[in-house]
Write a protein that holds these residues in place. Structure first.
Motif, PDB file in Angstrom:
ATOM      1  N   VAL A 146      49.945  53.708  31.900  1.00  0.00           N
ATOM      2  CA  VAL A 146      49.495  52.413  32.419  1.00  0.00           C
ATOM      3  C   VAL A 146      48.006  52.227  32.108  1.00  0.00           C
ATOM      4  O   VAL A 146      47.177  53.005  32.582  1.00  0.00           O
ATOM      5  CB  VAL A 146      49.720  52.298  33.946  1.00  0.00           C
ATOM      6  CG1 VAL A 146      49.209  50.960  34.463  1.00  0.00           C
ATOM      7  CG2 VAL A 146      51.185  52.510  34.303  1.00  0.00           C
ATOM      8  N   PRO A 147      47.640  51.223  31.320  1.00  0.00           N
ATOM      9  CA  PRO A 147      46.224  50.955  31.077  1.00  0.00           C
ATOM     10  C   PRO A 147      45.550  50.437  32.362  1.00  0.00           C
ATOM     11  O   PRO A 147      46.106  49.592  33.065  1.00  0.00           O
ATOM     12  CB  PRO A 147      46.230  49.858  30.005  1.00  0.00           C
ATOM     13  CG  PRO A 147      47.582  49.951  29.369  1.00  0.00           C
ATOM     14  CD  PRO A 147      48.500  50.375  30.489  1.00  0.00           C
ATOM     15  N   VAL A 148      44.360  50.972  32.651  1.00  0.00           N
ATOM     16  CA  VAL A 148      43.610  50.593  33.845  1.00  0.00           C
ATOM     17  C   VAL A 148      42.169  50.303  33.430  1.00  0.00           C
ATOM     18  O   VAL A 148      41.556  51.079  32.683  1.00  0.00           O
ATOM     19  CB  VAL A 148      43.627  51.715  34.905  1.00  0.00           C
ATOM     20  CG1 VAL A 148      42.841  51.297  36.137  1.00  0.00           C
ATOM     21  CG2 VAL A 148      45.058  52.087  35.276  1.00  0.00           C
ATOM     22  N   ARG A 149      41.650  49.187  33.919  1.00  0.00           N
ATOM     23  CA  ARG A 149      40.277  48.778  33.602  1.00  0.00           C
ATOM     24  C   ARG A 149      39.470  48.728  34.897  1.00  0.00           C
ATOM     25  O   ARG A 149      39.919  48.160  35.891  1.00  0.00           O
ATOM     26  CB  ARG A 149      40.341  47.402  32.941  1.00  0.00           C
ATOM     27  CG  ARG A 149      39.064  46.914  32.367  1.00  0.00           C
ATOM     28  CD  ARG A 149      39.264  45.642  31.540  1.00  0.00           C
ATOM     29  NE  ARG A 149      39.641  44.496  32.358  1.00  0.00           N
ATOM     30  CZ  ARG A 149      40.796  43.829  32.240  1.00  0.00           C
ATOM     31  NH1 ARG A 149      41.693  44.173  31.353  1.00  0.00           N
ATOM     32  NH2 ARG A 149      41.053  42.800  33.025  1.00  0.00           N
ATOM     33  N   LEU A 150      38.285  49.326  34.879  1.00  0.00           N
ATOM     34  CA  LEU A 150      37.361  49.258  36.012  1.00  0.00           C
ATOM     35  C   LEU A 150      36.304  48.223  35.699  1.00  0.00           C
ATOM     36  O   LEU A 150      35.672  48.272  34.640  1.00  0.00           O
ATOM     37  CB  LEU A 150      36.705  50.612  36.268  1.00  0.00           C
ATOM     38  CG  LEU A 150      35.581  50.629  37.312  1.00  0.00           C
ATOM     39  CD1 LEU A 150      36.112  50.275  38.699  1.00  0.00           C
ATOM     40  CD2 LEU A 150      34.900  51.993  37.328  1.00  0.00           C
ATOM     41  N   GLU A 151      36.115  47.281  36.638  1.00  0.00           N
ATOM     42  CA  GLU A 151      35.116  46.227  36.471  1.00  0.00           C
ATOM     43  C   GLU A 151      34.201  46.185  37.682  1.00  0.00           C
ATOM     44  O   GLU A 151      34.605  46.530  38.789  1.00  0.00           O
ATOM     45  CB  GLU A 151      35.805  44.873  36.303  1.00  0.00           C
ATOM     46  CG  GLU A 151      36.721  44.804  35.098  1.00  0.00           C
ATOM     47  CD  GLU A 151      37.438  43.475  34.964  1.00  0.00           C
ATOM     48  OE1 GLU A 151      37.424  42.670  35.919  1.00  0.00           O
ATOM     49  OE2 GLU A 151      38.021  43.239  33.897  1.00  0.00           O
ATOM     50  N   GLN A 152      32.964  45.744  37.451  1.00  0.00           N
ATOM     51  CA  GLN A 152      31.969  45.596  38.517  1.00  0.00           C
ATOM     52  C   GLN A 152      31.571  44.132  38.616  1.00  0.00           C
ATOM     53  O   GLN A 152      31.381  43.464  37.592  1.00  0.00           O
ATOM     54  CB  GLN A 152      30.736  46.441  38.218  1.00  0.00           C
ATOM     55  CG  GLN A 152      29.670  46.360  39.282  1.00  0.00           C
ATOM     56  CD  GLN A 152      28.485  47.255  38.958  1.00  0.00           C
ATOM     57  OE1 GLN A 152      28.206  47.559  37.800  1.00  0.00           O
ATOM     58  NE2 GLN A 152      27.781  47.681  39.984  1.00  0.00           N
ATOM     59  N   ARG A 153      31.435  43.660  39.856  1.00  0.00           N
ATOM     60  CA  ARG A 153      30.989  42.270  40.052  1.00  0.00           C
ATOM     61  C   ARG A 153      29.516  42.170  39.697  1.00  0.00           C
ATOM     62  O   ARG A 153      28.686  42.930  40.181  1.00  0.00           O
ATOM     63  CB  ARG A 153      31.203  41.825  41.494  1.00  0.00           C
ATOM     64  CG  ARG A 153      30.845  40.349  41.677  1.00  0.00           C
ATOM     65  CD  ARG A 153      31.150  39.895  43.059  1.00  0.00           C
ATOM     66  NE  ARG A 153      32.575  40.093  43.302  1.00  0.00           N
ATOM     67  CZ  ARG A 153      33.273  39.477  44.227  1.00  0.00           C
ATOM     68  NH1 ARG A 153      32.698  38.625  45.033  1.00  0.00           N
ATOM     69  NH2 ARG A 153      34.555  39.707  44.377  1.00  0.00           N
ATOM     70  N   ALA A 154      29.210  41.205  38.852  1.00  0.00           N
ATOM     71  CA  ALA A 154      27.832  40.954  38.432  1.00  0.00           C
ATOM     72  C   ALA A 154      27.523  39.480  38.707  1.00  0.00           C
ATOM     73  O   ALA A 154      28.401  38.716  39.099  1.00  0.00           O
ATOM     74  CB  ALA A 154      27.667  41.275  36.950  1.00  0.00           C
ATOM     75  N   ALA A 155      26.289  39.089  38.483  1.00  0.00           N
ATOM     76  CA  ALA A 155      25.858  37.714  38.762  1.00  0.00           C
ATOM     77  C   ALA A 155      26.699  36.684  38.015  1.00  0.00           C
ATOM     78  O   ALA A 155      27.027  35.636  38.556  1.00  0.00           O
ATOM     79  CB  ALA A 155      24.384  37.550  38.405  1.00  0.00           C
ATOM     80  N   GLY A 156      27.084  36.970  36.786  1.00  0.00           N
ATOM     81  CA  GLY A 156      27.830  36.005  35.987  1.00  0.00           C
ATOM     82  C   GLY A 156      29.331  36.203  35.999  1.00  0.00           C
ATOM     83  O   GLY A 156      30.040  35.601  35.213  1.00  0.00           O
ATOM     84  N   GLY A 157      29.843  37.061  36.857  1.00  0.00           N
ATOM     85  CA  GLY A 157      31.281  37.335  36.894  1.00  0.00           C
ATOM     86  C   GLY A 157      31.540  38.826  36.949  1.00  0.00           C
ATOM     87  O   GLY A 157      30.828  39.559  37.620  1.00  0.00           O
ATOM     88  N   TRP A 158      32.532  39.273  36.216  1.00  0.00           N
ATOM     89  CA  TRP A 158      32.923  40.680  36.218  1.00  0.00           C
ATOM     90  C   TRP A 158      32.553  41.333  34.890  1.00  0.00           C
ATOM     91  O   TRP A 158      32.736  40.747  33.837  1.00  0.00           O
ATOM     92  CB  TRP A 158      34.419  40.813  36.462  1.00  0.00           C
ATOM     93  CG  TRP A 158      34.799  40.406  37.847  1.00  0.00           C
ATOM     94  CD1 TRP A 158      35.204  39.171  38.249  1.00  0.00           C
ATOM     95  CD2 TRP A 158      34.779  41.223  39.009  1.00  0.00           C
ATOM     96  NE1 TRP A 158      35.442  39.166  39.604  1.00  0.00           N
ATOM     97  CE2 TRP A 158      35.199  40.426  40.093  1.00  0.00           C
ATOM     98  CE3 TRP A 158      34.458  42.552  39.252  1.00  0.00           C
ATOM     99  CZ2 TRP A 158      35.306  40.905  41.391  1.00  0.00           C
ATOM    100  CZ3 TRP A 158      34.571  43.039  40.544  1.00  0.00           C
ATOM    101  CH2 TRP A 158      34.980  42.225  41.593  1.00  0.00           C
TER     102      TRP A 158
END
Length: 106
Positions: free
Chosen positions: A19-31
């Protein structure tokens, strides 16, 4: 702060391998994408990202890659908040074609 995940196939009663999994962080302009990994034969990703600061993050699970093109939920997004350094966060996903659940593991 360290982060891991585990995907379990509730229909077959086994880990969900591949299963592909992506980690994202919330930033000022989105993710912002921080890393992308794929679950191993044990359904786990042990080292998604060490040393993340406090903030909002999300894991995006590409469930269509695992369940196929008829998946009712082609992706599952789990958004969570990291409040402090020095903790381990484990975010498991229990998956089936028409349902999923998650919780903060240990």
């Amino acid at each position: 702060m360290s982060l891991s995940t585990h995907v379990l196939d509730a229909v077959h009663g086994r880990p969900a391998h591949g299963v592909p999994v992506r980690l994202e962080q919330r930033a000022a302009g989105g993710w912002t994408v921080l890393t992308e990994r794929v679950t191993g034969v044990d359904g786990r990703i042990a080292d998604l990202s060490p040393g993340l600061p406090a903030g909002s993050y999300r894991l995006v699970f590409d469930t269509e890659s695992y369940l196929g093109p008829r998946a009712f939920y082609p992706e599952v997004v789990v958004t969570f908040r990291v409040e402090g350094a020095g903790q381990h966060y484990h975010v498991p996903l229990l998956l089936s074609p028409f349902a999923y659940s998650t919780y903060r593991g240990s």
